[in-house]
Structures are given as C-alpha cells and as structure tokens.
Design a protein around this motif. Structure first.
Motif, mmCIF file in Angstrom:
data_model
loop_
_atom_site.group_PDB
_atom_site.id
_atom_site.type_symbol
_atom_site.label_atom_id
_atom_site.label_comp_id
_atom_site.label_asym_id
_atom_site.label_seq_id
_atom_site.Cartn_x
_atom_site.Cartn_y
_atom_site.Cartn_z
ATOM 1 N N SER A 15 76.031 -8.566 48.786
ATOM 2 C CA SER A 15 75.955 -7.395 47.970
ATOM 3 C C SER A 15 75.909 -6.219 48.714
ATOM 4 O O SER A 15 75.291 -6.061 50.062
ATOM 5 C CB SER A 15 74.605 -7.442 47.056
ATOM 6 O OG SER A 15 74.182 -6.502 46.416
ATOM 7 N N ARG A 16 76.412 -5.244 48.186
ATOM 8 C CA ARG A 16 76.731 -4.063 48.861
ATOM 9 C C ARG A 16 75.780 -2.764 48.247
ATOM 10 O O ARG A 16 75.365 -1.714 48.787
ATOM 11 C CB ARG A 16 77.906 -3.233 48.602
ATOM 12 C CG ARG A 16 78.935 -4.010 49.639
ATOM 13 C CD ARG A 16 80.431 -3.526 49.278
ATOM 14 N NE ARG A 16 80.776 -4.049 47.898
ATOM 15 C CZ ARG A 16 81.957 -3.826 47.621
ATOM 16 N NH1 ARG A 16 82.680 -3.042 47.902
ATOM 17 N NH2 ARG A 16 82.261 -4.588 46.423
ATOM 18 N N GLU A 17 74.858 -3.239 47.453
ATOM 19 C CA GLU A 17 73.836 -2.515 46.778
ATOM 20 C C GLU A 17 72.610 -2.498 47.662
ATOM 21 O O GLU A 17 72.013 -3.663 48.347
ATOM 22 C CB GLU A 17 73.532 -3.022 45.337
ATOM 23 C CG GLU A 17 74.728 -2.722 44.378
ATOM 24 C CD GLU A 17 75.127 -1.787 44.114
ATOM 25 O OE1 GLU A 17 74.502 -0.439 44.217
ATOM 26 O OE2 GLU A 17 76.453 -1.436 44.037
ATOM 27 N N LYS A 18 71.726 -1.369 47.727
ATOM 28 C CA LYS A 18 70.647 -1.453 48.304
ATOM 29 C C LYS A 18 69.475 -1.894 47.162
ATOM 30 O O LYS A 18 69.787 -2.053 46.060
ATOM 31 C CB LYS A 18 69.867 0.137 48.707
ATOM 32 C CG LYS A 18 71.164 0.794 49.566
ATOM 33 C CD LYS A 18 70.637 2.251 49.895
ATOM 34 C CE LYS A 18 71.589 3.017 50.452
ATOM 35 N NZ LYS A 18 71.374 4.528 50.301
ATOM 36 N N GLN A 19 68.355 -2.390 47.849
ATOM 37 C CA GLN A 19 67.293 -2.904 46.877
ATOM 38 C C GLN A 19 66.842 -1.898 46.165
ATOM 39 O O GLN A 19 66.405 -2.161 44.713
ATOM 40 C CB GLN A 19 66.137 -3.400 47.892
ATOM 41 C CG GLN A 19 65.177 -4.136 47.017
ATOM 42 C CD GLN A 19 64.147 -4.717 48.023
ATOM 43 O OE1 GLN A 19 63.926 -4.709 48.984
ATOM 44 N NE2 GLN A 19 63.160 -5.585 47.249
ATOM 45 N N SER A 20 66.559 -0.690 46.516
ATOM 46 C CA SER A 20 66.096 0.466 45.693
ATOM 47 C C SER A 20 66.975 0.615 44.556
ATOM 48 O O SER A 20 66.586 0.994 43.371
ATOM 49 C CB SER A 20 65.931 1.797 46.420
ATOM 50 O OG SER A 20 66.889 1.995 47.129
ATOM 51 N N ASP A 21 68.372 0.456 44.622
ATOM 52 C CA ASP A 21 69.268 0.681 43.649
ATOM 53 C C ASP A 21 69.152 -0.120 42.585
ATOM 54 O O ASP A 21 69.141 -0.080 41.397
ATOM 55 C CB ASP A 21 70.780 0.821 44.255
ATOM 56 C CG ASP A 21 71.109 1.802 44.877
ATOM 57 O OD1 ASP A 21 70.310 3.024 44.859
ATOM 58 O OD2 ASP A 21 71.934 1.961 45.662
#
Length: 133
Positions: A16-22
């Motif tokens: 996944s390229r998403e950050k955990q905060s996102d």
C-alpha cells in the motif's frame, strides 16, 4: 519444512502506498458520514471491564482443546478456574485500562492446513489455522 511454511505465512502482505494516518482519516470520515445519513447507528466499539465471572465464563465456554503457545492444557485451566479467575480478571482489566496487551499474547501456533486442491507442493494451496494463548 516448518521453516518454509513459517517464512511463507509470515511474509504474506499487501503493498500500500497510503500512510496509516490517511487510512485512519478515511475511516473516521466514512463513519462520520454514515452516522449522518443514519446508516450506522452504534455508539462505537469498546471493551467492557471484566466482572468477577467473565474469565471463568470465557474459559469454560472455549471450544478449543489446544494449549496454544502457553503450553497450558485447556482442561487444566478449567479445573483451576475457580482459584485463578480473580487474578485473570485483574490481568485482563489492566490490559483494557492501559491499552497494552503483552507481546506473548500476540503470538500464535500456526498450522498449515491443505485445502484439498491441486498440488501439495504449492504453498498457496494451504490455509493457516492460528491458535492463540
């Protein structure tokens, strides 16, 4: 062979390229929207504090026979439950209050189970059964 299964099972992941905060922001916004349009009508998830009989009920109603990573047979826990339930309730409540779960409780005995399809030499034809505690 156990090392091959262990390596396979512990290295399965999705990228996944998403950050955990996102991801957390997305979840918060989605649930807020669902609550606004009345598609979700719950106060939210929470743990309840154990009362004096909760640990005893959970152990006695457990269907598994495996001792898991502790090596303590479930039958022994059931026989000792009247004597240890108060201490177990205190331990569980401490975990809920502090939000800290011991690392040892995050370990499982994993057994690969063949799905009865295609080649036994293909690790994708197995599913993992995890036994906690």
């Amino acid at each position: 062979m156990p090392d091959v299964f262990n390596n396979f099972c512990t290295n399965i992941s999705s990228s996944s390229r998403e950050k955990q905060s996102d991801c957390l922001n997305f979840i918060d916004k989605t649930f807020a929207m669902l609550k606004r349009i009345k598609k979700v009508n719950t106060p939210g998830f929470s743990f309840k504090i154990f009362d004096k009989f909760d640990a005893e009920k959970i152990i006695n109603n457990s269907l598994t026979c495996s001792p898991g990573v502790t090596g303590i047979p479930r039958r022994l826990l059931k026989k000792l439950m009247k004597n240890i339930s108060k201490v177990l309730n205190q331990i569980f409540n401490n975990c809920i209050i502090t939000g800290i779960i011991p690392d040892e409780w995050k370990t499982a005995v994993v057994t690969p189970l063949y799905k009865n399809k295609e080649s036994k030499s293909d690790l994708n034809n197995y599913r993992e059964i995890s036994v906690l505690m």
